[in-house]
Design a protein around this motif. Structure first.
Motif, short mmCIF file in Angstrom:
data_model
loop_
_atom_site.label_atom_id
_atom_site.label_comp_id
_atom_site.label_asym_id
_atom_site.label_seq_id
_atom_site.Cartn_x
_atom_site.Cartn_y
_atom_site.Cartn_z
N ALA A 151 0.83 -1.20 0.00
CA ALA A 151 0.00 0.00 0.00
C ALA A 151 0.87 1.25 0.00
O ALA A 151 1.74 1.42 0.85
CB ALA A 151 -0.93 0.00 1.21
N THR A 152 0.62 2.13 -0.97
CA THR A 152 1.37 3.39 -1.05
C THR A 152 0.83 4.38 -0.02
O THR A 152 -0.38 4.50 0.19
CB THR A 152 1.28 3.98 -2.47
OG1 THR A 152 -0.10 4.03 -2.89
CG2 THR A 152 2.05 3.11 -3.45
N ASP A 153 1.74 5.12 0.59
CA ASP A 153 1.40 6.03 1.69
C ASP A 153 1.16 7.45 1.18
O ASP A 153 1.85 7.92 0.27
CB ASP A 153 2.56 6.02 2.70
CG ASP A 153 2.19 6.70 4.00
OD1 ASP A 153 1.00 7.00 4.21
OD2 ASP A 153 3.10 6.93 4.82
N ALA A 162 4.02 3.68 -6.93
CA ALA A 162 4.56 2.38 -7.29
C ALA A 162 4.62 2.23 -8.80
O ALA A 162 3.78 2.77 -9.53
CB ALA A 162 3.70 1.26 -6.70
N THR A 163 5.61 1.49 -9.28
CA THR A 163 5.75 1.20 -10.71
C THR A 163 5.63 -0.30 -10.91
O THR A 163 6.38 -1.08 -10.29
CB THR A 163 7.09 1.68 -11.26
OG1 THR A 163 7.20 3.10 -11.09
CG2 THR A 163 7.22 1.35 -12.73
N GLY A 164 4.71 -0.71 -11.77
CA GLY A 164 4.53 -2.12 -12.03
C GLY A 164 3.23 -2.43 -12.72
O GLY A 164 2.61 -1.55 -13.33
N ALA A 184 9.37 -1.02 -8.44
CA ALA A 184 9.93 0.23 -7.93
C ALA A 184 8.88 0.91 -7.05
O ALA A 184 7.68 0.77 -7.27
CB ALA A 184 10.34 1.16 -9.08
N LEU A 185 9.37 1.66 -6.07
CA LEU A 185 8.50 2.43 -5.18
C LEU A 185 9.16 3.75 -4.86
O LEU A 185 10.25 3.79 -4.27
CB LEU A 185 8.23 1.64 -3.89
CG LEU A 185 7.29 2.28 -2.88
CD1 LEU A 185 5.90 2.47 -3.49
CD2 LEU A 185 7.19 1.43 -1.62
N SER A 186 8.52 4.83 -5.29
CA SER A 186 9.04 6.17 -5.05
C SER A 186 8.53 6.67 -3.71
O SER A 186 7.33 6.69 -3.45
CB SER A 186 8.58 7.12 -6.17
OG SER A 186 9.00 8.44 -5.92
N ASP A 329 7.60 -2.45 1.37
CA ASP A 329 6.38 -2.80 0.65
C ASP A 329 5.31 -1.72 0.81
O ASP A 329 4.12 -1.99 0.67
CB ASP A 329 5.84 -4.15 1.11
CG ASP A 329 5.69 -4.23 2.62
OD1 ASP A 329 6.14 -3.31 3.33
OD2 ASP A 329 5.11 -5.23 3.11
N GLY A 330 5.74 -0.48 1.07
CA GLY A 330 4.83 0.64 1.20
C GLY A 330 4.60 1.00 2.65
O GLY A 330 4.39 0.12 3.50
#
Length: 446
Positions: A151-153, A162-164, A184-186, A329-330
């Motif tokens: 889960a993106t914050d 997130a990239t995917g 990827a996760l920015s 993982d976010g």
């Protein structure tokens, strides 16, 4: 717990497509431009953490303070008509610092430059392509994700991105299936495509967080209007495998009263490389140098609603080799009851208890105004060579949303937290007061 194999899932989706679905989303498509949307969200955020023991970047001041303004522009096209629909999504975001010098930084609102000063402005852009067949959507590119295991914050100025690839299927009424792979996760303060800190190399330098990717799967089903269940799993390569389950049941008592039960649980199994994270003691909320990331975490909440009032009691327990680990993982991958403003109450062997009260002032003639207060106490935290760790946190929150007129949906949110930990736990969580003011204005342009 019944885990459906992929062959069974494919069969169920096929059956739903051929027999149960009446008119699919793709059949009702109005076209690429017909269903498009363009939204702009403006956010002002002020955040102050006053550390009572002088724990900050500047020991003389003992506090961290930042404020800034951000804008998030998101475009979502519709899908072209036909058997398979095609679409595009795009996002652009930026933030500017209004206040917060190098001596007071550290609240996670802004990145720092080479001189260790907060950046004055930041920004990033992204986009994704998407395909839709019936009620199944495949999306590849930059996106926001809200899976319990990835889960993106969006708790600061700019959200994680997130990239995917993510596939979401709603072919059978009440059943939602999802599967994806992200590479990827920015971070919220990192403008690079993959800026979440990863495992350390031989020199102790942290690399890219998702350089080897994470695979996720999820399924949720509404058994009735009042009873839902969900299962999710992830494999963050070189870190851990994670499993999640949720059961949520609402018992209607009458038109004005109801009782809700919410059960959440995680099981984390560490990989060999993932164990190195704990070996270096780099995890918040209880990481004390114990090798291994194996952890079991669960919570159960019961909420009684009567009119404008809601009373909640919750119990949460963590067990295993160490604290519950997340972040790579976010930073929103923690769907449990006692994850609140400052602490998550997920220390090693920790047990925690919550009492909460909510009130909706619409019943009293002020629609859009609400209040909340809660208290969580945690104990039994295992800390090597320091005795039993204990912590507690008290939150107060008020929010008002404008209901009509040109400023409709403009919201004002004030949050305050008082956090305390005993001497055995001070190395992991410092006593502090946390005050935040958040003003948001979402605008639908198209």
């Amino acid at each position: 717990m019944r885990v459906m194999k992929w062959s069974m899932i494919a069969l169920a989706v096929a059956a739903g497509t051929s027999q149960f679905a009446m008119a699919s989303s793709q059949e009702e498509s109005k076209g690429f431009f017909g269903d498009q949307s363009l939204k702009l969200k403006t956010r002002f955020e002020y955040m102050n953490r006053d550390y009572k023991n002088g724990a900050s970047n500047n020991a003389d001041s003992g506090y961290r303070q930042d404020s800034g303004l951000s804008q998030l522009l998101t475009y979502e096209s519709g899908f072209t008509q036909g058997t398979v629909g095609f679409g595009l999504d795009a996002m652009a975001m930026g933030s500017v610092k209004l206040d917060g010098g190098s001596g007071h930084r550290g609240n996670g609102l802004f990145a720092v430059d080479s001189d260790n000063n907060p950046e004055k402005s930041q920004g990033k852009v992204g986009g994704a392509v998407k395909l839709r067949l019936s009620d199944t959507v495949l999306k590849y590119g930059q996106q926001f994700v809200a899976s319990p295991v990835f889960a993106t914050d969006d708790s600061r100025m700019l959200p994680e991105v997130a990239t995917g690839t993510l596939i979401t299927s709603k072919e059978i009424k009440g059943l939602e299936l999802s599967a994806g792979r992200f590479t990827a996760l920015s971070a919220q303060t990192g403008m690079a495509r993959d800026s979440i800190g990863g495992l350390p190399d031989e020199d102790g330098n942290h690399g890219k967080g998702l350089s080897n990717g994470i695979n996720i799967f999820g399924a949720s089903y509404a058994f009735t209007d009042n009873f839902t269940g969900a299962f999710a799993a992830s494999d963050a390569e070189d870190y851990f495998k994670k499993y999640y389950v949720n059961l949520n049941y609402t018992l209607p008592i009458n038109d004005d009263q109801s009782l809700n039960f919410d059960l959440n649980g995680y099981k984390t199994k560490g990989d060999d490389r993932g164990d190195q994270v704990m070996a270096l003691g780099s995890v918040e909320d209880g990481g004390d140098g114990v090798a291994g990331v194996d952890n079991n975490l669960w919570s159960l909440a019961a909420a009684y609603s009567i009119g404008a009032h809601k009373f909640t009691l919750a119990y949460q327990q963590s067990s295993g080799d160490n604290a519950y680990y997340y972040g790579v993982d976010g930073n929103s991958t923690i769907f449990v009851s006692n994850s609140i403003q400052i602490s998550d109450f997920v220390g090693r062997e920790e047990k925690s208890y919550q009492a909460r009260y909510d009130i909706n002032m619409a019943t009293y003639g002020v629609p859009g105004l609400s209040f909340m207060t809660r208290y969580v106490m945690g104990n039994n935290i295992k800390v090597d060579n320091a005795g039993e760790g204990k912590e507690n946190e008290w939150n107060i929150e008020s929010k008002y949303v404008v209901q009509e007129g040109p400023a409709k949906d403009l919201s004002f949110r004030a949050r305050f937290a008082n956090y305390r930990a005993n001497g055995a736990y001070q190395n992991y969580s410092r006593d502090n007061y946390d005050t935040r003011l958040i003003i948001e204005y979402p605008l639908n342009i198209l």
